[in-house]
Design an enzyme around this catalytic site. Structure first.
Site, PDB file in Angstrom:
ATOM      1  CG  ASP A 113      -1.985   1.039   1.234  1.00 44.19           C
ATOM      2  OD1 ASP A 113      -2.967   0.956   0.493  1.00 44.19           O
ATOM      3  OD2 ASP A 113      -1.799   1.997   2.010  1.00 44.19           O
ATOM      4  CG  HIS A 307      -5.808  -2.986  -0.042  1.00 47.76           C
ATOM      5  ND1 HIS A 307      -5.071  -2.522  -1.115  1.00 47.76           N
ATOM      6  CD2 HIS A 307      -5.445  -2.218   1.033  1.00 47.76           C
ATOM      7  CE1 HIS A 307      -4.312  -1.510  -0.717  1.00 47.76           C
ATOM      8  NE2 HIS A 307      -4.511  -1.316   0.573  1.00 47.76           N
TER       9      HIS A 307
END
Length: 331
Positions: A113, A307
């Protein structure tokens, strides 16, 4: 003052250490042989070094010196007040300072991320300290063709979370108002996070403020963390708040302006891109053109992961990292 550390942080992580680094006191966790090839694990938002709890022991057992910091403004690493002190120059400088503190000339940098954006900058800004790069979900992206916040507003709408994060104080307060609810909202299975990012009735994509307001954790069956693991994240963000992490986003434009003269390619540095099949925020398609900009690149796909890949599919992530490290940086 440090918070009372939740039991899972003590049992699932090495002992926390601190270092005076680049003007801040950085908390970090370390494991593995001191003479093993070094790998630095850089978390994203809203996470801390605890998100690497499943990678640290596996990499250490494979013979690597593993270092996982709470990055600037997160967890047990306090951050300064000025927004400009969270730009990319400071974030990469923190990692260089950590290497200096540990007596390391170079390391492989692995980032997920927001941590991925930081580690992809290391070979551009500090190539002499970067042995290799592993991007987890986050690909290497060339510089935006125009000021990024304006682009995000145009493409995704005014309520898209990165655009919203440019607002002073409000996002910080909203996320911190009920930390347990905020963390439960973010740390969800792929389908739930994808739905939260969808455009509703002509509104913005990834309008997380509105989605969070409507979210009821009591009816949510999409959690993948155990109660003990979630308690660690909640305690750490109750301690740190969200301002430090949000300030990273508030430097998108500054980073874009300051990056005008940086190299546009990564050459002569081994790179691995680990993509997640069901990531709605950073889909695998974002890495399609990486080969145009990275000369020594391998790409792998983790199936059935959203994610939060290193937490959702830790065995697959560990396997890909260790396989690549053994071939490129044998222990």
């Amino acid at each position: 003052m440090s918070p009372a550390l939740p039991p899972a942080l003590k049992t699932l992580m090495p002992p926390v250490q601190t270092a005076q680094v680049n003007g801040i006191e950085m908390a970090y966790y370390e494991a593995g042989p001191k003479d093993g090839p070094a790998i630095v694990l850089c978390h994203g938002f809203p996470e801390t070094a605890f998100s690497w709890r499943n990678q640290i022991p596996a990499l250490a057992a494979a013979g690597y010196r593993v270092i996982a910091p709470d990055q600037r403004g997160y967890g047990l690493t306090r951050g300064p007040e000025a927004v400009a002190d969270y730009d990319m120059a400071h974030l990469t400088g923190d990692l260089v300072g950590l290497l200096d503190h540990l007596g390391l000339e170079k390391a492989v940098f692995c980032g997920h991320d927001w941590g991925g954006f930081v580690v992809w900058q290391m070979p551009l800004t500090h190539p002499d300290r970067c042995a290799g790069v592993i991007g987890l979900n986050t690909p290497f992206l060339p510089r935006y063709p125009a000021e990024p916040i304006s682009l995000f507003r145009q493409i995704y709408g005014p309520d898209m979370y990165i655009v919203w994060f440019q607002t002073p104080e409000e996002p910080d307060r909203v996320l911190a108002d009920d930390v347990a609810k905020t963390m439960a909202f973010f740390m969800r299975k792929p389908a739930a996070l994808r739905e939260a990012g969808e455009k509703k009735e002509g509104g913005s994509s990834f309008a997380f403020a509105q989605a969070l307001a409507a979210y009821d954790p009591a009816t949510d069956a999409n959690q993948f963390l155990s109660a003990e693991e979630m308690a660690v994240f909640v305690a750490l963000f109750e301690h740190s708040g969200f301002t430090g992490g949000i300030n990273w986003y508030r430097n998108f434009t500054r980073n874009w302006e300051n990056g005008a003269d940086l190299p546009t390619r990564i050459d002569h540095i081994p790179c691995l891109m680990i993509m997640a099949e069901k990531d709605a925020v950073l889909p695998p398609s974002m890495a399609d053109k990486m080969g145009d900009h990275v000369s020594d690149l391998e790409k792998v796909l983790v199936t059935d992961s959203g994610h939060w890949t290193q937490q959702e599919q830790p065995d697959a992530v560990n396997g890909h990292i260790i396989d690549w490290m053994r071939r490129r940086f044998p222990a």
